[in-house]
Design an enzyme around this catalytic site. Structure first.
Site, mmCIF file in Angstrom:
data_model
loop_
_atom_site.group_PDB
_atom_site.id
_atom_site.type_symbol
_atom_site.label_atom_id
_atom_site.label_comp_id
_atom_site.label_asym_id
_atom_site.label_seq_id
_atom_site.Cartn_x
_atom_site.Cartn_y
_atom_site.Cartn_z
ATOM 1 N N GLY A 165 0.814 -1.217 0.000
ATOM 2 C CA GLY A 165 0.000 0.000 0.000
ATOM 3 C C GLY A 165 0.843 1.260 0.000
ATOM 4 N N ARG A 183 -12.243 13.385 19.076
ATOM 5 C CA ARG A 183 -11.306 12.558 18.332
ATOM 6 C C ARG A 183 -9.881 13.055 18.575
ATOM 7 N NH1 ARG A 183 -15.514 10.258 17.870
ATOM 8 N NH2 ARG A 183 -16.461 9.346 15.980
ATOM 9 N N TYR A 190 -15.310 -2.983 8.971
ATOM 10 C CA TYR A 190 -13.917 -2.531 8.872
ATOM 11 C C TYR A 190 -13.177 -2.785 10.175
ATOM 12 C CZ TYR A 190 -9.968 0.715 8.676
ATOM 13 O OH TYR A 190 -8.724 1.262 8.728
ATOM 14 N N ASP A 242 -1.677 -7.195 -6.371
ATOM 15 C CA ASP A 242 -2.592 -7.305 -5.244
ATOM 16 C C ASP A 242 -1.970 -8.168 -4.151
ATOM 17 O OD1 ASP A 242 -4.897 -8.034 -3.555
ATOM 18 O OD2 ASP A 242 -6.095 -7.175 -5.186
ATOM 19 N N VAL A 243 -2.106 -7.721 -2.916
ATOM 20 C CA VAL A 243 -1.545 -8.468 -1.794
ATOM 21 C C VAL A 243 -2.241 -9.812 -1.614
ATOM 22 C CG1 VAL A 243 -3.035 -7.539 0.022
ATOM 23 C CG2 VAL A 243 -0.667 -8.132 0.561
ATOM 24 N N GLY A 287 -0.374 4.657 -1.417
ATOM 25 C CA GLY A 287 -1.514 5.310 -0.799
ATOM 26 C C GLY A 287 -1.135 6.511 0.041
ATOM 27 N N ILE A 295 -1.189 7.149 3.528
ATOM 28 C CA ILE A 295 -0.250 6.923 4.630
ATOM 29 C C ILE A 295 0.984 6.189 4.131
ATOM 30 C CG2 ILE A 295 0.069 5.825 6.881
ATOM 31 C CD1 ILE A 295 -2.912 6.250 7.404
ATOM 32 N N GLY A 296 0.784 5.178 3.294
ATOM 33 C CA GLY A 296 1.924 4.435 2.778
ATOM 34 C C GLY A 296 2.917 5.319 2.056
#
Length: 355
Positions: free
Chosen positions: A8, A245, A177, A55-56, A11, A13-14
């Site tokens: 990832g 949060r 999730y 794909d992982v 992406g 964060i990645g």
């Protein structure tokens, strides 16, 4: 120099982890499928990193990506609450099955170090204190939400005060999730025990920052507010906006990953450890919408009273364990981070948002 695979890594964060790892002198390989509900095409990856597109969930691709690797940072996942329960097969396939395929390959390749992207969602509601001390409330009921009674109450109906949650609090995932993120943790722990590996799970709190994805049902709330303001619209704030949060900047999250990578080298064989990754400060959803409206000169937020059954009311992090054991603390304050984010580029609209 560490040779690492970042799944990832194309992406949000990645990509930030890739940048921090390269800046620190590590050798980086990225595995990313660039799935259309996350990416608008193939996202740019730093040319200094080796890129494997795949794909992982595909064992052959994962085997190819793992050659010569010292440590894996597993970021690849379908994120967010989702649209409805029809998303469940994709969440479990991407997050649970994909992680199982990766871990089986780690065992086969004798790769012994793993850093896993987990999430605050594994806790369900955050920690609270009531008449009897620290407690965890039951899930909020639809009738209460419809009537505007958003705050959880104790067993006897007493008011509960929100507190910082820590890693010793019980987990209580309340949507698909969340269930998949906890399953990833359990799989990583089982892999570590059976293979003698060393695994660290980082439970990210609300991550924001440059290159967040926009205009997608799976994006974070800060991104949705930014997108609304870019259209000249008021950010729509659910419930009464008082949901608490912990908003942590993506560069701080990348720093936490580098600290965890270093920690896996000195960890005991067969070990698994989870850490909260948060800023250490509490803000409300309305705080974020108001800050972004102010910084962009856009319309004031609109508090709608709407709600989603899968959402929790308050969850804020104690990251004391990460400070104590990883030597990591967040460095980017809320005001500075939101000021930067208000003007920062976002990722283009995904296919999911344009269908």
């Amino acid at each position: 120099m560490t040779r690492m695979l970042i799944t990832g890594g194309g992406g949000f964060i990645g990509g930030a982890i890739v940048a921090e790892a390269l800046a620190a002198g590590h050798e980086v390989r990225v595995l990313d499928s660039f799935r259309r509900d996350v990416h608008d095409g193939v996202a740019p990856v730093d040319e200094r990193a080796e890129l494997v597109v795949g794909d992982v969930r595909d064992a052959e691709t994962v085997d190819r990506a793992l050659g010569g690797v010292d440590v894996v940072v597993h970021e690849a996942a379908k994120v967010g609450l989702g649209v409805d329960f029809s998303d469940a097969p994709d969440y479990t396939g991407s997050n649970v099955h994909g992680t199982a395929v990766l871990l089986a390959a780690l065992a086969a390749h004798h790769v012994e170090r793993l850093v896993l992207a987990s999430s605050m969602v594994v806790y369900g509601e955050g920690a609270f204190t009531g008449r009897s001390g620290r407690t965890r409330p039951l899930a909020r009921q639809p009738d209460d939400l419809a009537a505007g009674r958003f705050d959880p109450v104790g067993e006897n109906g007493e008011r509960l005060e929100p507190a910082l949650i820590d890693e010793d609090d019980p987990v209580d995932p309340r949507n698909v999730y969340a269930l998949t993120k906890l399953a990833q943790e359990h799989l990583a722990a089982a892999w570590a025990r059976s293979s003698g590996g060393r695994a660290i799970a980082l439970r990210y709190h609300n991550v924001y920052g440059p290159l967040m994805p926009r205009d997608t049902p799976y994006a974070g709330v800060a991104s949705l507010f930014r997108s609304a303001l870019a259209r000249g619209e008021a950010p729509r704030v659910f419930e009464d906006g008082a949901q608490r949060r912990d908003f942590v900047h993506v560069r701080d999250v990348a720093g936490a990953n580098l600290a965890a990578i270093a920690a896996t080298e000195r960890a005991d064989a067969g070990s698994f450890r989870a850490y909260n990754v948060g800023s250490g400060t509490v803000h409300t959803i309305l705080d974020v919408a108001s800050a972004l409206s102010r910084e962009t000169g856009g319309p004031a937020p609109m508090v709608t009273g709407e709600y989603r059954l899968g959402d929790v009311r308050h969850i804020t992090a104690s990251s004391a364990r990460a400070a104590r054991e990883l030597g990591w603390t967040a460095r980017i304050g809320f005001d500075d981070g939101m000021r930067e984010f208000a003007a920062a580029p976002l990722r283009g609209a995904s296919a999911a948002a344009t269908r």
